[in-house]
Design a protein around this motif. Structure first.
Motif, PDB file in Angstrom:
ATOM      1  N   LEU A  24       0.848  -1.195   0.000  1.00  0.00           N
ATOM      2  CA  LEU A  24       0.000   0.000   0.000  1.00  0.00           C
ATOM      3  C   LEU A  24       0.878   1.238   0.000  1.00  0.00           C
ATOM      4  O   LEU A  24       1.791   1.364   0.827  1.00  0.00           O
ATOM      5  N   ALA A  25       0.609   2.153  -0.930  1.00  0.00           N
ATOM      6  CA  ALA A  25       1.274   3.456  -0.972  1.00  0.00           C
ATOM      7  C   ALA A  25       0.254   4.529  -0.623  1.00  0.00           C
ATOM      8  O   ALA A  25      -0.906   4.452  -1.046  1.00  0.00           O
ATOM      9  N   ASN A  26       0.660   5.502   0.139  1.00  0.00           N
ATOM     10  CA  ASN A  26      -0.248   6.550   0.591  1.00  0.00           C
ATOM     11  C   ASN A  26      -0.771   7.364  -0.594  1.00  0.00           C
ATOM     12  O   ASN A  26       0.012   8.003  -1.303  1.00  0.00           O
ATOM     13  N   PRO A  27      -2.084   7.405  -0.815  1.00  0.00           N
ATOM     14  CA  PRO A  27      -2.628   8.169  -1.944  1.00  0.00           C
ATOM     15  C   PRO A  27      -2.872   9.639  -1.622  1.00  0.00           C
ATOM     16  O   PRO A  27      -3.196  10.413  -2.525  1.00  0.00           O
ATOM     17  N   ALA A  53      -5.944 -13.141  13.501  1.00  0.00           N
ATOM     18  CA  ALA A  53      -4.938 -13.915  12.779  1.00  0.00           C
ATOM     19  C   ALA A  53      -4.687 -13.374  11.383  1.00  0.00           C
ATOM     20  O   ALA A  53      -3.600 -13.564  10.818  1.00  0.00           O
ATOM     21  N   TYR A  54      -5.694 -12.670  10.804  1.00  0.00           N
ATOM     22  CA  TYR A  54      -5.543 -12.162   9.442  1.00  0.00           C
ATOM     23  C   TYR A  54      -5.864 -10.674   9.321  1.00  0.00           C
ATOM     24  O   TYR A  54      -5.416 -10.022   8.383  1.00  0.00           O
ATOM     25  N   ASP A  55      -6.645 -10.122  10.242  1.00  0.00           N
ATOM     26  CA  ASP A  55      -7.066  -8.718  10.159  1.00  0.00           C
ATOM     27  C   ASP A  55      -6.000  -7.789  10.741  1.00  0.00           C
ATOM     28  O   ASP A  55      -5.444  -8.062  11.813  1.00  0.00           O
ATOM     29  N   ILE A  56      -5.744  -6.683  10.048  1.00  0.00           N
ATOM     30  CA  ILE A  56      -4.769  -5.708  10.510  1.00  0.00           C
ATOM     31  C   ILE A  56      -5.248  -4.314  10.107  1.00  0.00           C
ATOM     32  O   ILE A  56      -5.770  -4.112   9.008  1.00  0.00           O
ATOM     33  N   TYR A  57      -5.110  -3.354  11.025  1.00  0.00           N
ATOM     34  CA  TYR A  57      -5.568  -1.985  10.812  1.00  0.00           C
ATOM     35  C   TYR A  57      -4.386  -1.044  10.614  1.00  0.00           C
ATOM     36  O   TYR A  57      -3.317  -1.234  11.209  1.00  0.00           O
ATOM     37  N   LEU A  58      -4.620  -0.017   9.805  1.00  0.00           N
ATOM     38  CA  LEU A  58      -3.649   1.052   9.579  1.00  0.00           C
ATOM     39  C   LEU A  58      -4.309   2.381   9.915  1.00  0.00           C
ATOM     40  O   LEU A  58      -5.441   2.650   9.505  1.00  0.00           O
ATOM     41  N   LEU A  59      -3.610   3.212  10.671  1.00  0.00           N
ATOM     42  CA  LEU A  59      -4.109   4.531  11.064  1.00  0.00           C
ATOM     43  C   LEU A  59      -3.253   5.620  10.462  1.00  0.00           C
ATOM     44  O   LEU A  59      -2.016   5.536  10.486  1.00  0.00           O
ATOM     45  N   GLY A  60      -3.903   6.659   9.916  1.00  0.00           N
ATOM     46  CA  GLY A  60      -3.186   7.795   9.361  1.00  0.00           C
ATOM     47  C   GLY A  60      -3.700   9.108   9.912  1.00  0.00           C
ATOM     48  O   GLY A  60      -4.808   9.193  10.459  1.00  0.00           O
ATOM     49  N   TYR A 113      -7.393   2.242   7.415  1.00  0.00           N
ATOM     50  CA  TYR A 113      -7.500   1.160   6.433  1.00  0.00           C
ATOM     51  C   TYR A 113      -7.588  -0.168   7.176  1.00  0.00           C
ATOM     52  O   TYR A 113      -7.052  -0.312   8.280  1.00  0.00           O
ATOM     53  N   LEU A 114      -8.227  -1.142   6.546  1.00  0.00           N
ATOM     54  CA  LEU A 114      -8.339  -2.479   7.101  1.00  0.00           C
ATOM     55  C   LEU A 114      -7.956  -3.503   6.045  1.00  0.00           C
ATOM     56  O   LEU A 114      -8.391  -3.421   4.894  1.00  0.00           O
ATOM     57  N   SER A 115      -7.126  -4.456   6.444  1.00  0.00           N
ATOM     58  CA  SER A 115      -6.808  -5.608   5.603  1.00  0.00           C
ATOM     59  C   SER A 115      -7.323  -6.863   6.295  1.00  0.00           C
ATOM     60  O   SER A 115      -7.094  -7.052   7.490  1.00  0.00           O
ATOM     61  N   ARG A 116      -8.013  -7.712   5.538  1.00  0.00           N
ATOM     62  CA  ARG A 116      -8.521  -8.966   6.096  1.00  0.00           C
ATOM     63  C   ARG A 116      -7.747 -10.179   5.596  1.00  0.00           C
ATOM     64  O   ARG A 116      -8.139 -11.316   5.833  1.00  0.00           O
ATOM     65  N   ASN A 117      -6.627  -9.934   4.914  1.00  0.00           N
ATOM     66  CA  ASN A 117      -5.825 -11.045   4.384  1.00  0.00           C
ATOM     67  C   ASN A 117      -4.345 -10.866   4.730  1.00  0.00           C
ATOM     68  O   ASN A 117      -3.481 -11.037   3.890  1.00  0.00           O
ATOM     69  N   ALA A 118      -4.087 -10.493   5.984  1.00  0.00           N
ATOM     70  CA  ALA A 118      -2.717 -10.371   6.502  1.00  0.00           C
ATOM     71  C   ALA A 118      -1.894  -9.339   5.743  1.00  0.00           C
ATOM     72  O   ALA A 118      -0.679  -9.477   5.610  1.00  0.00           O
ATOM     73  N   GLY A 119      -2.545  -8.288   5.254  1.00  0.00           N
ATOM     74  CA  GLY A 119      -1.828  -7.174   4.668  1.00  0.00           C
ATOM     75  C   GLY A 119      -1.646  -7.207   3.171  1.00  0.00           C
ATOM     76  O   GLY A 119      -1.019  -6.299   2.608  1.00  0.00           O
ATOM     77  N   ASP A 120      -2.189  -8.190   2.484  1.00  0.00           N
ATOM     78  CA  ASP A 120      -2.005  -8.254   1.033  1.00  0.00           C
ATOM     79  C   ASP A 120      -2.807  -7.178   0.300  1.00  0.00           C
ATOM     80  O   ASP A 120      -2.353  -6.632  -0.710  1.00  0.00           O
ATOM     81  N   SER A 121      -4.014  -6.879   0.781  1.00  0.00           N
ATOM     82  CA  SER A 121      -4.827  -5.829   0.162  1.00  0.00           C
ATOM     83  C   SER A 121      -5.515  -5.034   1.268  1.00  0.00           C
ATOM     84  O   SER A 121      -5.743  -5.543   2.370  1.00  0.00           O
ATOM     85  N   TRP A 122      -5.878  -3.765   0.947  1.00  0.00           N
ATOM     86  CA  TRP A 122      -6.364  -2.848   1.971  1.00  0.00           C
ATOM     87  C   TRP A 122      -7.608  -2.105   1.497  1.00  0.00           C
ATOM     88  O   TRP A 122      -7.716  -1.750   0.315  1.00  0.00           O
ATOM     89  N   THR A 123      -8.541  -1.864   2.425  1.00  0.00           N
ATOM     90  CA  THR A 123      -9.759  -1.114   2.141  1.00  0.00           C
ATOM     91  C   THR A 123      -9.870   0.047   3.119  1.00  0.00           C
ATOM     92  O   THR A 123      -9.737  -0.137   4.329  1.00  0.00           O
TER      93      THR A 123
END
Length: 361
Positions: A117-120, A134-141, A151-161
């Motif tokens: 993920l690159a900051n847009p 085990a798979y969910d990870i959050y990002l705070l900006g 942002y939230l990823s539900r696949n260990a960081g491979d994709s982000w929403t």
């Protein structure tokens, strides 16, 4: 009416405020770079990140640390956050304005990394990273257009929403800032992070109820931390409380206890607060840490919260009400508790390659 404490209550309070004997044991990291984040998988496996694309990994409880390959293009970046999933898989976060913020992932024991993920947002900055399951990870900006970026990823960081939630709006009078790399915490599926400025608010993700109608979302509540200060870090745990209301057939229910630390770096008071209702309301610590604290974590093995910062390390065994400083072990120095930046029990990190570990007592 003035309330008088019983002699027994006074004695118990003094005992709770007494220094706790336990101290960080210094470890050889193999680097002199400033370290700003740590993620402990357990007592043996941990990941650490810091300046100039530095990532370290241990698989033997900190006895030795492997210097990982620098993520692509990260040699000049500050990796302010890292979250490990296991001994081979981790996500590292670079912070900074615009394109300086990005996420990297390794799945091969940090031999190689890829940008996930690159900051847009040209005016935005990634600030905190936290694994929830085990798979969910959050990002705070930092806030963009008046709202915190999550942002939230539900696949260990491979994709982000990106999360869309009006509850992430920055309140009037608050500064658009967060505490730092350890600002976000999780208790099971409950998430929280700290903000800066008026009220030093804590934002939590959980049930929002109006009458009988409930939904799940983000909401921010002010804390009694020092005026003009910041909620630098939030930690929590679940406790069981008696069931109330219309619930039948259940003796107890889980409730989220949160502890927030931070304050104003120029002030010694107002460095800690606690919540017993999942962040809906906050109270100041009766006996606060001895100054600004940059990170806090829950030590489940000893049923206590630990906070660290530039001037010391403190412990609370009553969920944030009374804090006491860690005192050095026999022959140790009070300096061992100072100068730390972030922790993930049992590990702690700081400037110039410092890594410590709590003794396994």
């Amino acid at each position: 009416m003035m309330r008088f404490l019983s002699p027994m209550a006074v004695v118990l309070g003094l005992l709770a405020a007494a220094p706790v004997q336990a101290q960080w044991h210094g470890l050889l990291s193999g680097t002199h770079e400033d370290l700003s984040a740590v993620s402990a998988i357990d007592g043996q496996i941990a990941w650490v990140s810091g300046a100039h694309g530095t990532v370290l990994r241990t698989q033997d409880g900190g006895t030795s640390w492997q210097a990982c390959a620098v993520p692509p293009g990260a040699a000049g970046l500050d990796l302010r956050g890292v979250q490990g999933f296991d001994k081979d898989t981790a996500v590292a976060m670079a912070g900074g304005q615009g394109q300086a913020s990005r996420l990297f992932k390794t799945a091969d024991g940090c031999r190689t990394w890829k940008v996930v993920l690159a900051n847009p947002d040209a005016a935005g900055s990634f600030e905190a990273l936290r694994r929830a399951t085990a798979y969910d990870i959050y990002l705070l900006g930092l806030p963009v257009d008046g709202k915190f970026v999550v942002y939230l990823s539900r696949n260990a960081g491979d994709s982000w929403t990106r999360q869309v939630d009006d509850g992430l709006a920055v309140p009037s009078g608050a500064h658009p800032g967060v505490g730092g790399s350890s600002a976000m915490t999780n208790v099971l599926s409950f998430m929280a992070f700290g903000g800066a400025g008026e009220g030093a608010p804590v934002y939590s993700y959980g049930p929002l109820c109006k009458g009988k109608a409930c939904e799940v979302g983000w909401s921010g509540k002010p804390t009694p931390l020092a005026q003009g200060g910041v909620t630098a870090s939030v930690a929590g745990r679940n406790v069981m409380v008696p069931a109330t209301g219309t619930v039948t057939g259940i003796g107890t229910m889980p409730a989220t206890t949160l502890v927030a630390v931070g304050g104003n770096p120029q002030q010694g008071a107002g460095a800690a607060a606690f919540s017993t209702d999942g962040g809906a309301s906050w109270k100041p610590a009766s006996v606060a840490p001895g100054g600004y604290r940059s990170a806090v974590d829950f030590d489940g093995d000893h049923n206590r919260f630990i906070a660290v910062g530039p001037e010391g390390t403190d412990v609370t065994v009553d969920d944030g009400l009374i804090w006491a400083p860690l005192r050095p072990a026999p022959g140790g120095s009070t300096e061992e508790g100072k100068g730390w930046t972030a922790l993930s029990v049992p590990f702690v990190v700081g400037p110039h390659g410092r890594i410590g570990r709590l003794p396994s007592e």
